[in-house]
Scaffold this motif. Structure first.
Motif, PDB file in Angstrom:
ATOM      1  N   LEU A   1      -0.313 -50.756 -38.388  1.00 33.30           N
ATOM      2  CA  LEU A   1       0.243 -50.380 -37.079  1.00 33.30           C
ATOM      3  C   LEU A   1       1.471 -51.228 -36.740  1.00 33.30           C
ATOM      4  O   LEU A   1       1.531 -52.405 -37.098  1.00 33.30           O
ATOM      5  CB  LEU A   1      -0.820 -50.560 -35.994  1.00 33.30           C
ATOM      6  N   PRO A   2       2.455 -50.645 -36.038  1.00 33.52           N
ATOM      7  CA  PRO A   2       2.527 -49.237 -35.620  1.00 33.52           C
ATOM      8  C   PRO A   2       2.965 -48.340 -36.776  1.00 33.52           C
ATOM      9  O   PRO A   2       3.810 -48.723 -37.583  1.00 33.52           O
ATOM     10  CB  PRO A   2       3.598 -49.249 -34.528  1.00 33.52           C
ATOM     11  N   VAL A   3       2.366 -47.154 -36.839  1.00 37.28           N
ATOM     12  CA  VAL A   3       2.662 -46.222 -37.911  1.00 37.28           C
ATOM     13  C   VAL A   3       2.420 -44.799 -37.422  1.00 37.28           C
ATOM     14  O   VAL A   3       1.507 -44.558 -36.631  1.00 37.28           O
ATOM     15  CB  VAL A   3       1.787 -46.534 -39.152  1.00 37.28           C
ATOM     16  N   HIS A   4       3.256 -43.866 -37.855  1.00 32.32           N
ATOM     17  CA  HIS A   4       3.114 -42.434 -37.538  1.00 32.32           C
ATOM     18  C   HIS A   4       2.994 -42.183 -36.028  1.00 32.32           C
ATOM     19  O   HIS A   4       2.238 -41.317 -35.588  1.00 32.32           O
ATOM     20  CB  HIS A   4       1.899 -41.845 -38.255  1.00 32.32           C
ATOM     21  N   GLY A   5       3.736 -42.958 -35.247  1.00 27.53           N
ATOM     22  CA  GLY A   5       3.742 -42.751 -33.795  1.00 27.53           C
ATOM     23  C   GLY A   5       2.581 -43.386 -33.070  1.00 27.53           C
ATOM     24  O   GLY A   5       2.480 -43.250 -31.846  1.00 27.53           O
ATOM     25  N   VAL A   6       1.687 -44.067 -33.783  1.00 30.23           N
ATOM     26  CA  VAL A   6       0.542 -44.732 -33.158  1.00 30.23           C
ATOM     27  C   VAL A   6       0.891 -46.202 -32.958  1.00 30.23           C
ATOM     28  O   VAL A   6       1.412 -46.866 -33.863  1.00 30.23           O
ATOM     29  CB  VAL A   6      -0.724 -44.600 -34.030  1.00 30.23           C
ATOM     30  N   HIS A   7       0.580 -46.734 -31.765  1.00 32.08           N
ATOM     31  CA  HIS A   7       0.994 -48.090 -31.424  1.00 32.08           C
ATOM     32  C   HIS A   7      -0.157 -49.092 -31.430  1.00 32.08           C
ATOM     33  O   HIS A   7       0.046 -50.265 -31.723  1.00 32.08           O
ATOM     34  CB  HIS A   7       1.644 -48.086 -30.033  1.00 32.08           C
ATOM     35  N   VAL A   8      -1.361 -48.650 -31.085  1.00 34.16           N
ATOM     36  CA  VAL A   8      -2.477 -49.578 -30.934  1.00 34.16           C
ATOM     37  C   VAL A   8      -3.766 -48.863 -31.297  1.00 34.16           C
ATOM     38  O   VAL A   8      -3.881 -47.643 -31.127  1.00 34.16           O
ATOM     39  CB  VAL A   8      -2.539 -50.120 -29.480  1.00 34.16           C
ATOM     40  N   GLY A   9      -4.745 -49.596 -31.836  1.00 33.36           N
ATOM     41  CA  GLY A   9      -6.028 -49.002 -32.212  1.00 33.36           C
ATOM     42  C   GLY A   9      -7.191 -49.806 -31.660  1.00 33.36           C
ATOM     43  O   GLY A   9      -7.119 -51.036 -31.537  1.00 33.36           O
ATOM     44  N   VAL A  10      -8.267 -49.133 -31.312  1.00 33.00           N
ATOM     45  CA  VAL A  10      -9.484 -49.771 -30.792  1.00 33.00           C
ATOM     46  C   VAL A  10     -10.670 -49.238 -31.582  1.00 33.00           C
ATOM     47  O   VAL A  10     -10.890 -48.017 -31.649  1.00 33.00           O
ATOM     48  CB  VAL A  10      -9.676 -49.470 -29.287  1.00 33.00           C
ATOM     49  N   ALA A  11     -11.422 -50.139 -32.198  1.00 28.29           N
ATOM     50  CA  ALA A  11     -12.618 -49.741 -32.943  1.00 28.29           C
ATOM     51  C   ALA A  11     -13.764 -49.479 -31.982  1.00 28.29           C
ATOM     52  O   ALA A  11     -13.977 -50.232 -31.026  1.00 28.29           O
ATOM     53  CB  ALA A  11     -13.001 -50.836 -33.935  1.00 28.29           C
ATOM     54  N   LEU A  12     -14.524 -48.410 -32.220  1.00 30.96           N
ATOM     55  CA  LEU A  12     -15.627 -48.055 -31.331  1.00 30.96           C
ATOM     56  C   LEU A  12     -16.569 -47.087 -32.032  1.00 30.96           C
ATOM     57  O   LEU A  12     -16.244 -46.523 -33.082  1.00 30.96           O
ATOM     58  CB  LEU A  12     -15.085 -47.429 -30.036  1.00 30.96           C
ATOM     59  N   SER A  13     -17.720 -46.892 -31.419  1.00 32.99           N
ATOM     60  CA  SER A  13     -18.658 -45.851 -31.847  1.00 32.99           C
ATOM     61  C   SER A  13     -18.910 -44.948 -30.645  1.00 32.99           C
ATOM     62  O   SER A  13     -19.693 -45.276 -29.761  1.00 32.99           O
ATOM     63  CB  SER A  13     -19.973 -46.458 -32.340  1.00 32.99           C
ATOM     64  N   ALA A  14     -18.204 -43.840 -30.613  1.00 32.32           N
ATOM     65  CA  ALA A  14     -18.302 -42.938 -29.460  1.00 32.32           C
ATOM     66  C   ALA A  14     -19.725 -42.421 -29.284  1.00 32.32           C
ATOM     67  O   ALA A  14     -20.200 -42.255 -28.153  1.00 32.32           O
ATOM     68  CB  ALA A  14     -17.323 -41.778 -29.625  1.00 32.32           C
ATOM     69  N   LYS A  15     -20.434 -42.179 -30.378  1.00 30.40           N
ATOM     70  CA  LYS A  15     -21.792 -41.652 -30.281  1.00 30.40           C
ATOM     71  C   LYS A  15     -22.720 -42.644 -29.613  1.00 30.40           C
ATOM     72  O   LYS A  15     -23.506 -42.285 -28.727  1.00 30.40           O
ATOM     73  CB  LYS A  15     -22.311 -41.285 -31.667  1.00 30.40           C
ATOM     74  N   GLN A  16     -22.658 -43.931 -30.035  1.00 29.98           N
ATOM     75  CA  GLN A  16     -23.510 -44.937 -29.419  1.00 29.98           C
ATOM     76  C   GLN A  16     -23.207 -45.085 -27.931  1.00 29.98           C
ATOM     77  O   GLN A  16     -24.121 -45.164 -27.105  1.00 29.98           O
ATOM     78  CB  GLN A  16     -23.321 -46.289 -30.130  1.00 29.98           C
ATOM     79  N   GLU A  17     -21.917 -45.094 -27.591  1.00 29.65           N
ATOM     80  CA  GLU A  17     -21.543 -45.277 -26.191  1.00 29.65           C
ATOM     81  C   GLU A  17     -21.896 -44.050 -25.359  1.00 29.65           C
ATOM     82  O   GLU A  17     -22.250 -44.159 -24.190  1.00 29.65           O
ATOM     83  CB  GLU A  17     -20.054 -45.621 -26.096  1.00 29.65           C
ATOM     84  N   MET A  18     -21.807 -42.865 -25.960  1.00 30.32           N
ATOM     85  CA  MET A  18     -22.231 -41.663 -25.251  1.00 30.32           C
ATOM     86  C   MET A  18     -23.726 -41.702 -24.970  1.00 30.32           C
ATOM     87  O   MET A  18     -24.179 -41.299 -23.884  1.00 30.32           O
ATOM     88  CB  MET A  18     -21.890 -40.418 -26.078  1.00 30.32           C
ATOM     89  N   GLU A  19     -24.516 -42.182 -25.920  1.00 29.39           N
ATOM     90  CA  GLU A  19     -25.962 -42.257 -25.710  1.00 29.39           C
ATOM     91  C   GLU A  19     -26.310 -43.241 -24.601  1.00 29.39           C
ATOM     92  O   GLU A  19     -27.277 -43.037 -23.863  1.00 29.39           O
ATOM     93  CB  GLU A  19     -26.655 -42.651 -27.017  1.00 29.39           C
ATOM     94  N   VAL A  20     -25.531 -44.318 -24.485  1.00 30.10           N
ATOM     95  CA  VAL A  20     -25.748 -45.262 -23.384  1.00 30.10           C
ATOM     96  C   VAL A  20     -25.535 -44.554 -22.048  1.00 30.10           C
ATOM     97  O   VAL A  20     -26.349 -44.665 -21.128  1.00 30.10           O
ATOM     98  CB  VAL A  20     -24.797 -46.473 -23.520  1.00 30.10           C
ATOM     99  N   VAL A  21     -24.439 -43.825 -21.939  1.00 32.53           N
ATOM    100  CA  VAL A  21     -24.140 -43.098 -20.697  1.00 32.53           C
ATOM    101  C   VAL A  21     -25.213 -42.045 -20.434  1.00 32.53           C
ATOM    102  O   VAL A  21     -25.700 -41.883 -19.310  1.00 32.53           O
ATOM    103  CB  VAL A  21     -22.742 -42.449 -20.777  1.00 32.53           C
ATOM    104  N   ARG A  22     -25.620 -41.329 -21.475  1.00 32.90           N
ATOM    105  CA  ARG A  22     -26.661 -40.309 -21.314  1.00 32.90           C
ATOM    106  C   ARG A  22     -27.957 -40.935 -20.790  1.00 32.90           C
ATOM    107  O   ARG A  22     -28.606 -40.393 -19.888  1.00 32.90           O
ATOM    108  CB  ARG A  22     -26.921 -39.604 -22.639  1.00 32.90           C
ATOM    109  N   SER A  23     -28.314 -42.075 -21.336  1.00 34.12           N
ATOM    110  CA  SER A  23     -29.560 -42.730 -20.913  1.00 34.12           C
ATOM    111  C   SER A  23     -29.508 -43.096 -19.434  1.00 34.12           C
ATOM    112  O   SER A  23     -30.474 -42.873 -18.692  1.00 34.12           O
ATOM    113  CB  SER A  23     -29.798 -43.990 -21.756  1.00 34.12           C
ATOM    114  N   HIS A  24     -28.382 -43.648 -18.992  1.00 35.98           N
ATOM    115  CA  HIS A  24     -28.248 -44.005 -17.577  1.00 35.98           C
ATOM    116  C   HIS A  24     -28.331 -42.767 -16.689  1.00 35.98           C
ATOM    117  O   HIS A  24     -28.968 -42.786 -15.631  1.00 35.98           O
ATOM    118  CB  HIS A  24     -26.916 -44.720 -17.340  1.00 35.98           C
ATOM    119  N   MET A  25     -27.699 -41.689 -17.109  1.00 31.87           N
ATOM    120  CA  MET A  25     -27.717 -40.468 -16.295  1.00 31.87           C
ATOM    121  C   MET A  25     -29.111 -39.869 -16.228  1.00 31.87           C
ATOM    122  O   MET A  25     -29.571 -39.438 -15.174  1.00 31.87           O
ATOM    123  CB  MET A  25     -26.710 -39.458 -16.857  1.00 31.87           C
TER     124      MET A  25
END
Length: 886
Positions: free
Chosen positions: A688-712
């Motif tokens: 980075l930066p490459v191909h128009g991308v400036h910054v990256g953040v590592a994450l697991s969207a599935k795990q974080e979605m399950e956290v939100v689902r559990s709270h709801m």
């Protein structure tokens, strides 16, 4: 003549299904209509019985009666046994015809002069004249049809009982014409939100097209306040071409040879526009031989298709460009981007040689020009970001608003409906990311199952998301964007109000619109998959997040193939950027001849079609021009004035610069919890930066979605809310990724208050802070608090509702204080007056602007501020006073 009138009379009397009562004649038919009326009276109404009226357009009124009319009359009288009482009547009899007649005259008619048509009026006793601005044709627009129908109603319904069909027609006409004008006006008045969008679009078009724009509906201008008041429904027209000035003598087929007159696109807004399509028509003075109805319908079809692609948002600019393209390309209706179904054509490597503007360009040329364009974009973005926090906003805006376009910048300020778009290959996790960020914002649709928690559809295959999912996400404010950021402790920060809550670091959460669109596949710019529909869906995004499968376990089409068959995520980055580049390149190349002929203004119009103001586009164009002047290999001054000398690389450089500023991109390195992801993430972050991308953040969207689902679910099913949730208690990776995206195009945060010392909120903002659809749900609020954050200021957890604490303005207890509770997201370059208008739109203030006070930080001494002053971090706390209480 004898055979013609005999045939018409036979049809008139023999048809048993319905009764004829009138004659409509155009040109020679108008002349024939006059002769029929004459014979009708000569025969004491035996010929053409029941004739009640005639409508004649462009008739020959200056000619004498035909010399053979006597023999025609004798033949008809004999054939139909008509009494011969009138046979002795002289043909020279000048008695006028006592049949109601409507005479339609084209003031520009060069076939039958208007004076000749008016001569026909003298032949009738009960004659009505209707003149139009066109030539030798019968106008058929809505206002014209209303004239015809009113005439027919008047002379059809009050005579002897008409047929059932005529009764139905008269009833419909009567219902339309008898509607009270006041009810029509009330029915066309939009609500405040729609009215503002309609007025703003009209004002923007008037700036963009100062000579072509013409207001048709009434607009009143207040000299004292300088403001316009529009009458509804709003109607206007924009001249598409003045063909006398548009002949291209270098071609054998000029526009004037195809369409020999000027033409305008006429637009009328229904009250729900832009959520309902506008009404379009073409305004011209041509007959069907000069401009066929087929060509007209094809042009309007292109306009309506452009409107359909942007349903729900102001689209007049795109519709005008579509109409201009139709005529400027001489009606060439061949599609520019043909949908191709052969999937083998899409497996081409990125570096294939291709033609740009007809010039061969190999991979090295493309790569070099792409890099130059991206460097220009990076410079513009960096300069803009550096000015956001400065006391003088002019420096930050210099890259995008140079001296030549300052006057055009009025449409580039005000309240910002900031939108983040999600892109990525199918099933990379975009919809999962969306659900985690918005707390399953999508509402239940037909076919959904019975579960309480809904959200964007998810599945491990392409095109799970068919239509865009749109919802509010919550983005932590950027460092230094809020006055409380200078406070040292979390306790102090939590004591400051917040309409939407805070995360565990005390960062204020800002509601931002998030848009997840259908999965992208290689070749979308050529029409593969959902093709340009996908790309068009992105144009209302301000920044993009590329959700990337960092595990390397999927192919380019989003199919799971495991670590052995998956592509490197860096390749994924490359082709997404390529799709956007080729999308714009194909559009620009298809219109390049027109752009060269029309010059840089047309070029700016083309780029404005991607939903950006002219000021924004001109800033990029001028920066590219400066770069080309200093480039060692180019050294071209004023290159925008000499686009005929451009090559494919020059165009590619410009498009890269535009895309880099128009769609700055952050990276969501998704599926970071998978074992194969670690090395790939390291590779990407190092590149980075490459191909128009400036910054990256590592994450697991599935795990974080399950956290939100559990709270709801815990909140929805009233389970034990102290139950421990495995893993993180908040979607912190998703929030950080959203924040990194917003850092690429930073808004100005403004804090309206009623007191410059206590920082209490405006009473008029209570409705926004308790009823706005952007407010977080109970389940998400529980997510905030369980992770160490704070709930929204006006959330009553005991009652489960938002409401204003009783007597909160009078109780000195800090528990009921709401300092700096509310925040407005404004566009850079906005002024104090823009903030006033935003507050008035929200219903937070009433009356006229009187004066304002400001400060930049908590505890800072307030000062008076002019309404023309631009907003930045030095004057973001504002108290605006008006001459009316809210």
């Amino acid at each position: 003549l004898e055979e013609t009138i005999d045939m018409l009379h036979s049809l008139w009397i023999q048809n048993k299904n319905y009764t004829f009562e009138g004659i409509l004649g155009f040109s020679q038919g108008a002349r024939l209509g006059y002769l029929i009326s004459y014979l009708h009276l000569q025969s004491s109404q035996f010929l053409f019985p029941g004739l009640k009226y005639v409508i004649l357009s462009g008739g020959y009124g200056h000619l004498p009666l035909p010399v053979n009319l006597i023999s025609v009359r004798e033949f008809l009288f004999h054939k139909y046994n008509i009494p011969s009482v009138n046979l002795h009547k002289k043909e020279e009899d000048q008695t006028t015809i006592q049949i109601p007649s409507l005479h339609i005259v084209g003031l520009r008619d060069k076939v039958i002069l208007p004076s000749y048509s008016r001569d026909l009026l003298t032949k009738f006793q009960d004659a009505t004249l209707y003149e139009h601005d066109g030539g030798h044709f019968m106008p058929m627009k809505a206002k014209d049809l209303e004239i015809y129908l009113r005439f027919i109603e008047k002379h059809s319904c009050d005579v002897s009982p008409p047929s059932a069909r005529n009764q139905q027609l008269c009833s419909k006409i009567h219902q339309c014409s008898s509607m009270p004008e006041t009810s029509k006006e009330v029915d066309s008045i939009p609500d405040e939100e729609h009215a503002d969008e309609q007025k703003n679009e009209c004002e923007a078009l008037e700036v963009i097209y100062p000579n072509e724009y013409q207001q048709i509906s009434t607009v009143n201008f207040d000299l004292r306040t300088g403001k316009k008041t529009y009458s509804f429904p709003i109607e206007y027209q924009v001249s598409l071409l003045n063909f006398e000035d548009s002949i291209d003598y270098s071609t054998t087929k000029s526009i004037s040879s195809l369409i020999p007159s000027s033409i305008a696109l006429r637009v009328r807004y229904p009250k729900a526009y832009p959520d309902e399509s506008a009404l379009f028509s073409l305004d011209h003075a041509m007959n069907s031989m000069q401009f066929s109805s087929e060509l007209e319908s094809k042009c309007l079809q292109m306009v309506r298709e452009a409107a359909a692609r942007e349903m729900g948002m102001p689209c007049a600019m795109s519709c005008i460009l579509a109409a201009k393209d139709f005529f400027e390309n001489f009606g060439d209706l061949e599609p520019q981007n043909e949908v191709v179904n052969d999937s083998e054509n899409f497996n081409e490597p990125i570096c294939d040689e291709r033609l740009i503007l007809g010039i061969p360009a190999n991979s090295k040329i493309i790569e070099k020009c792409d890099e130059e364009g991206q460097k220009i974009a990076d410079m513009i973005l960096k300069t803009s970001r550096s000015g956001i926090s400065s006391a003088n906003q002019d420096h930050g805006q210099q890259a995008l608003m140079t001296s030549s376009n300052v006057e055009k910048s009025s449409t580039n300020s005000g309240l910002w409906k900031y939108t983040i778009g999600l892109v990525g290959k199918p099933s990379a996790g975009k919809s999962t990311f969306f659900n985690a960020a918005t707390a399953f914002a999508r509402q239940q649709r037909e076919g959904d199952n019975s579960t309480i928690v809904f959200g964007a559809s998810m599945a491990p295959h392409p095109f799970t998301t068919i239509d865009p999912n749109v919802g509010f996400c919550f983005v932590p404010a950027l460092p230094g964007a809020c006055p409380e950021d200078s406070l040292l402790s979390l306790t102090e920060k939590f004591a400051v109000g917040s309409t939407h809550g805070r995360d565990y670091l005390g960062r204020r959460l800002i509601p931002i619109c998030l848009k997840d669109v259908a999965g992208l596949v290689p070749g979308a710019y050529k029409g593969r998959g959902r093709g340009n529909k996908f790309l068009d869906d992105l144009t209302d995004a301000d920044v993009l997040i590329h959700v990337l499968d960092a595990s390397g376990t999927a192919d380019a089409d989003g199919n799971f193939v495991g670590t052995e068959g998956g592509i490197h995520p860096l390749q994924d980055l490359a082709w997404v950027r390529k799709e956007l580049l080729e999308w714009v390149s194909c559009n620009m190349e298809a219109k390049w001849e027109t752009v060269k002929r029309k010059g840089k203004n047309r070029l700016a119009e083309m780029f404005s079609g991607y939903k950006q103001s002219q000021a924004f586009v001109w800033g990029i164009l001028e920066n590219v021009e400066k770069s080309m002047a200093t480039n060692e290999n180019i050294r071209s001054d004023h290159s925008l004035d000499h686009m005929e000398d451009w090559n494919g690389g020059d165009l590619r450089r410009l498009i890269n610069a535009f895309l880099g500023v128009r769609f700055p991109m952050a990276l969501a390195l998704n599926k970071s919890d998978m074992p194969s992801a670690s090395q790939y993430i390291s590779d990407i972050c190092g590149a980075l930066p490459v191909h128009g991308v400036h910054v990256g953040v590592a994450l697991s969207a599935k795990q974080e979605m399950e956290v939100v689902r559990s709270h709801m679910e815990m909140d929805l099913f009233t389970l034990n809310k102290d139950h421990d949730i495995k893993g993180s208690n908040s979607p912190i990776g998703v929030w950080n990724c959203l924040q990194s995206a917003m850092s690429l195009r930073q808004p100005i945060l403004v804090f309206p208050v009623s007191d410059m010392f206590s920082y209490d909120p405006l009473p008029g903002m209570t409705k926004y802070a308790t009823l706005d659809p952007s407010l977080p749900s109970p389940g998400l609020i529980h997510c905030f608090e369980s992770s160490g954050g704070r709930k929204p200021t006006l959330w009553d957890e005991r009652k489960g509702v938002y409401h204003l604490a009783e007597n909160s303005q009078k109780i000195p207890d800090t528990r009921f204080r709401q300092p700096l509770r509310d925040v407005l997201v404004m566009k850079p370059g906005s002024t104090v007056e823009d903030v006033f208008e935003a507050l008035r739109k929200l219903g937070a203030v009433r009356g006229d602007y009187v004066r304002a006070e400001c400060s930049g930080n908590i505890g800072e001494k307030p000062r008076l501020v002019r309404k023309e002053e631009k907003i930045d971090r030095s004057n973001r706390i504002l108290k605006i006073m008006t001459n009316k209480r809210t």
